[in-house]
Design a protein around this motif. Structure first.
Motif, PDB file in Angstrom:
ATOM      1  N   ARG A 133       0.977  -1.080   0.035  1.00 59.30           N
ATOM      2  CA  ARG A 133       0.126   0.202  -0.126  1.00 59.30           C
ATOM      3  C   ARG A 133       1.009   1.131  -0.063  1.00 59.30           C
ATOM      4  O   ARG A 133       1.759   1.404   0.788  1.00 59.30           O
ATOM      5  CB  ARG A 133      -0.801  -0.009   1.187  1.00 59.30           C
ATOM      6  CG  ARG A 133      -1.984   1.082   0.960  1.00 59.30           C
ATOM      7  CD  ARG A 133      -2.916   0.793   2.490  1.00 59.30           C
ATOM      8  NE  ARG A 133      -4.142   1.533   2.179  1.00 59.30           N
ATOM      9  CZ  ARG A 133      -5.164   1.433   1.274  1.00 59.30           C
ATOM     10  NH1 ARG A 133      -5.193   0.375   0.447  1.00 59.30           N
ATOM     11  NH2 ARG A 133      -6.372   2.415   1.170  1.00 59.30           N
ATOM     12  N   ASP A 171      -3.465  11.845   1.748  1.00 56.72           N
ATOM     13  CA  ASP A 171      -4.145  11.207   2.668  1.00 56.72           C
ATOM     14  C   ASP A 171      -4.781   9.940   2.334  1.00 56.72           C
ATOM     15  O   ASP A 171      -4.944   9.795   1.133  1.00 56.72           O
ATOM     16  CB  ASP A 171      -5.330  12.075   3.139  1.00 56.72           C
ATOM     17  CG  ASP A 171      -6.029  11.993   4.640  1.00 56.72           C
ATOM     18  OD1 ASP A 171      -5.284  11.102   5.192  1.00 56.72           O
ATOM     19  OD2 ASP A 171      -6.876  12.744   4.993  1.00 56.72           O
ATOM     20  N   THR A 216      -6.356   5.789   3.771  1.00 61.19           N
ATOM     21  CA  THR A 216      -6.624   4.928   5.085  1.00 61.19           C
ATOM     22  C   THR A 216      -5.844   3.552   4.881  1.00 61.19           C
ATOM     23  O   THR A 216      -5.343   3.110   3.977  1.00 61.19           O
ATOM     24  CB  THR A 216      -7.805   4.404   5.199  1.00 61.19           C
ATOM     25  OG1 THR A 216      -8.477   3.623   4.095  1.00 61.19           O
ATOM     26  CG2 THR A 216      -8.622   5.750   5.548  1.00 61.19           C
ATOM     27  N   LEU A 217      -5.266   2.949   5.997  1.00 63.17           N
ATOM     28  CA  LEU A 217      -4.771   1.433   5.827  1.00 63.17           C
ATOM     29  C   LEU A 217      -5.856   0.425   5.628  1.00 63.17           C
ATOM     30  O   LEU A 217      -7.053   0.770   6.001  1.00 63.17           O
ATOM     31  CB  LEU A 217      -4.114   1.175   7.297  1.00 63.17           C
ATOM     32  CG  LEU A 217      -2.844   2.085   7.825  1.00 63.17           C
ATOM     33  CD1 LEU A 217      -2.355   1.816   8.985  1.00 63.17           C
ATOM     34  CD2 LEU A 217      -2.017   2.213   6.593  1.00 63.17           C
ATOM     35  N   GLY A 272      -8.588  -2.254   6.638  1.00 61.19           N
ATOM     36  CA  GLY A 272      -9.296  -2.616   7.617  1.00 61.19           C
ATOM     37  C   GLY A 272      -8.965  -4.073   7.957  1.00 61.19           C
ATOM     38  O   GLY A 272      -8.487  -4.930   6.988  1.00 61.19           O
ATOM     39  N   LYS A 314      -7.513  11.324   7.585  1.00 64.73           N
ATOM     40  CA  LYS A 314      -7.775  10.035   7.484  1.00 64.73           C
ATOM     41  C   LYS A 314      -6.622   8.729   8.031  1.00 64.73           C
ATOM     42  O   LYS A 314      -6.845   7.975   8.656  1.00 64.73           O
ATOM     43  CB  LYS A 314      -8.246   9.720   6.053  1.00 64.73           C
ATOM     44  CG  LYS A 314      -9.578  10.413   5.773  1.00 64.73           C
ATOM     45  CD  LYS A 314      -9.869  10.048   4.374  1.00 64.73           C
ATOM     46  CE  LYS A 314     -11.291  11.051   3.993  1.00 64.73           C
ATOM     47  NZ  LYS A 314     -11.424  10.557   2.423  1.00 64.73           N
ATOM     48  N   LEU A 315      -5.469   9.181   7.353  1.00 66.27           N
ATOM     49  CA  LEU A 315      -4.446   8.237   7.767  1.00 66.27           C
ATOM     50  C   LEU A 315      -3.954   8.344   9.078  1.00 66.27           C
ATOM     51  O   LEU A 315      -3.719   7.356   9.934  1.00 66.27           O
ATOM     52  CB  LEU A 315      -2.922   8.855   7.011  1.00 66.27           C
ATOM     53  CG  LEU A 315      -1.721   7.837   7.156  1.00 66.27           C
ATOM     54  CD1 LEU A 315      -1.988   6.338   6.942  1.00 66.27           C
ATOM     55  CD2 LEU A 315      -0.787   8.341   6.143  1.00 66.27           C
ATOM     56  N   LYS A 336      -5.899   9.018  11.775  1.00 66.90           N
ATOM     57  CA  LYS A 336      -7.076   7.930  12.702  1.00 66.90           C
ATOM     58  C   LYS A 336      -6.979   6.309  12.338  1.00 66.90           C
ATOM     59  O   LYS A 336      -7.109   5.763  13.204  1.00 66.90           O
ATOM     60  CB  LYS A 336      -8.528   8.447  11.896  1.00 66.90           C
ATOM     61  CG  LYS A 336      -8.732   9.901  12.526  1.00 66.90           C
ATOM     62  CD  LYS A 336      -8.838  10.032  14.165  1.00 66.90           C
ATOM     63  CE  LYS A 336      -9.302  11.526  14.442  1.00 66.90           C
ATOM     64  NZ  LYS A 336      -9.076  11.613  15.889  1.00 66.90           N
ATOM     65  N   SER A 337      -6.474   6.117  10.892  1.00 64.08           N
ATOM     66  CA  SER A 337      -6.289   4.894  10.671  1.00 64.08           C
ATOM     67  C   SER A 337      -5.021   4.174  11.244  1.00 64.08           C
ATOM     68  O   SER A 337      -5.064   3.087  11.695  1.00 64.08           O
ATOM     69  CB  SER A 337      -6.110   4.814   9.003  1.00 64.08           C
ATOM     70  OG  SER A 337      -5.956   3.193   8.681  1.00 64.08           O
ATOM     71  N   GLN A 339      -3.931   5.365  14.252  1.00 64.86           N
ATOM     72  CA  GLN A 339      -4.396   5.025  15.561  1.00 64.86           C
ATOM     73  C   GLN A 339      -5.351   3.887  15.825  1.00 64.86           C
ATOM     74  O   GLN A 339      -5.015   3.294  16.704  1.00 64.86           O
ATOM     75  CB  GLN A 339      -5.306   6.328  16.057  1.00 64.86           C
ATOM     76  CG  GLN A 339      -4.346   7.607  16.268  1.00 64.86           C
ATOM     77  CD  GLN A 339      -5.069   8.959  16.337  1.00 64.86           C
ATOM     78  OE1 GLN A 339      -6.209   9.131  16.203  1.00 64.86           O
ATOM     79  NE2 GLN A 339      -4.043  10.039  17.099  1.00 64.86           N
ATOM     80  N   ARG A 340      -6.299   3.505  14.934  1.00 67.64           N
ATOM     81  CA  ARG A 340      -6.655   2.480  15.293  1.00 67.64           C
ATOM     82  C   ARG A 340      -5.914   0.989  15.235  1.00 67.64           C
ATOM     83  O   ARG A 340      -5.941   0.210  15.862  1.00 67.64           O
ATOM     84  CB  ARG A 340      -7.745   2.317  14.222  1.00 67.64           C
ATOM     85  CG  ARG A 340      -9.078   3.150  14.174  1.00 67.64           C
ATOM     86  CD  ARG A 340     -10.296   2.884  13.090  1.00 67.64           C
ATOM     87  NE  ARG A 340      -9.873   2.942  11.959  1.00 67.64           N
ATOM     88  CZ  ARG A 340      -9.816   4.070  11.186  1.00 67.64           C
ATOM     89  NH1 ARG A 340     -10.418   5.311  11.548  1.00 67.64           N
ATOM     90  NH2 ARG A 340      -9.914   4.262   9.867  1.00 67.64           N
ATOM     91  N   LEU A 341      -5.019   1.177  14.471  1.00 70.82           N
ATOM     92  CA  LEU A 341      -3.861   0.126  14.274  1.00 70.82           C
ATOM     93  C   LEU A 341      -3.222   0.003  15.530  1.00 70.82           C
ATOM     94  O   LEU A 341      -2.920  -1.161  16.051  1.00 70.82           O
ATOM     95  CB  LEU A 341      -2.891   0.424  12.946  1.00 70.82           C
ATOM     96  CG  LEU A 341      -1.668  -0.655  12.754  1.00 70.82           C
ATOM     97  CD1 LEU A 341      -2.293  -1.863  12.266  1.00 70.82           C
ATOM     98  CD2 LEU A 341      -0.535  -0.039  12.137  1.00 70.82           C
TER      99      LEU A 341
END
Length: 342
Positions: free
Chosen positions: A168, A173, A175-176, A178, A214-215, A217-218, A220-222
């Motif tokens: 990837r 900006d 996202t990773l 999901g 967006k990246l 937040k992505s 941070q979820r990771l």
């Protein structure tokens, strides 16, 4: 706050004891070893000068004036900033492509497209060890692997070790992947600052600090669902460090960060990385950010894998990547980990 550097032995335990999936973040030192691989700052500055000479030799004296007194990372960023302003993004991308191609073996055939075969690239020991760990550890160590590097060496190392990888590439900006997009047995290598071919690349302070919500937040979820092992990464002011620091303000964020420093002296680590350590101090206090010293990025992944194999016969395999593609290296360490014959 008293700052403690944990030992390599404690790191080996921490990497295996976690019950979370393990992700990795690595930077440029992983791509070169003993001068072989993707060049460092000095060599890239020479490539920038050569690019300016080819495109607009009359302006070279202005470049040298802008570079006066600058060294290290400051020199690199100033060079890329100057090149971008005066010759455009294509010139920057051309410099990066030439630098990455330095990691090709001298006898390798011309590369018409794509990345070619792993056997034609000089893959440093640290990158090879990471590739073998992803390919031959177990499902907990499938990553993803986040990197600020532009080269394909991590993906090639995974392939050379018999694993499968996806890629990837992010330059703006985004996202990773999901959980619904995760494929069993496939490690995703995420290039946070672009890729060496068919992509722009990010270098300057303005580019690296540009908001990528967006990246962020992505990432941070990771960070909240994986143990993150960080090696060969300077903690500079970019999208990843910004995402990590934002999470520091949430004392309930379930982080688990294992950060590897090459130096083994706490005072030297603090002097070199004071800004980073100050930013993550809340997580250090909460034992959500653990700092380990005396860690060599070119050996640590192999050492983690060897430790894992030593305690788990189900994943016993060669102790190092064989220099011959498709072959396993059988040595004394490998034989010593096998169960006795009955």
């Amino acid at each position: 706050m008293a700052f403690e550097l944990l030992t390599k032995e404690e790191l080996l335990t921490a990497a295996i004891a976690t019950k979370r999936p393990v992700a990795f973040l690595v930077g440029s030192p992983l791509s070169v070893e003993n001068g072989i691989g993707v060049p460092g700052v000095t060599e890239i500055l020479a490539l920038v000068r050569a690019e300016i000479h080819d495109r607009a030799n009359f302006a070279l004296h202005r470049f040298e004036a802008a570079m006066a007194g600058k060294t290290g990372g400051d020199a690199y960023q100033e060079a890329m900033k100057w090149l971008g302003k005066n010759a455009g993004q294509d010139a920057i991308n051309d410099v990066i492509k030439k630098s990455v191609l330095n990691a090709r073996k001298a006898a390798a055939p011309a590369l018409p497209s794509g990345d070619g075969e792993p056997v034609d690239w000089n893959i440093p020991a640290g990158t090879a060890g990471l590739g073998e760990m992803v390919a031959g550890g177990n499902d907990r160590f499938l990553g993803p692997v986040l990197t600020t590097n532009f080269d394909p060496l991590i993906s090639l190392a995974v392939r050379r070790a018999g694993g499968r990888s996806g890629r990837r590439v992010l330059t703006a900006d985004g996202t990773l992947a999901g959980a619904a997009e995760d494929e069993p047995g496939i490690c995703t290598v995420v290039h946070l600052h672009g890729f060496w071919r068919d992509s722009d690349t990010l270098h300057t302070q303005a580019q690296l600090t540009n908001p990528r919500l967006k990246l962020t937040k992505s990432l941070q979820r990771l960070l909240q669902r994986r143990t993150l092992v960080v090696a060969a990464y300077g903690g500079w002011d970019d999208v990843f460090t910004q995402a990590l620091v934002e999470l520091m303000n949430d004392e309930q964020a379930p982080l688990d960060v294992i950060w590897c420093f090459y130096e083994d002296d706490p005072d030297k680590v603090k002097a070199k990385n004071g800004k980073l350590l100050a930013a993550v101090e809340p997580a250090i206090v909460m034992n959500r950010f653990r700092a380990f010293g005396g860690i060599d990025c070119h050996s640590i992944f192999g050492e983690i894998l060897s430790t894992l194999r030593g305690m788990s016969p189900a994943v016993v395999g060669p102790s190092l990547v064989s220099p011959l593609a498709g072959w396993e290296l059988i040595d004394a360490a490998y034989l010593g980990r096998l169960s006795p014959l009955r």
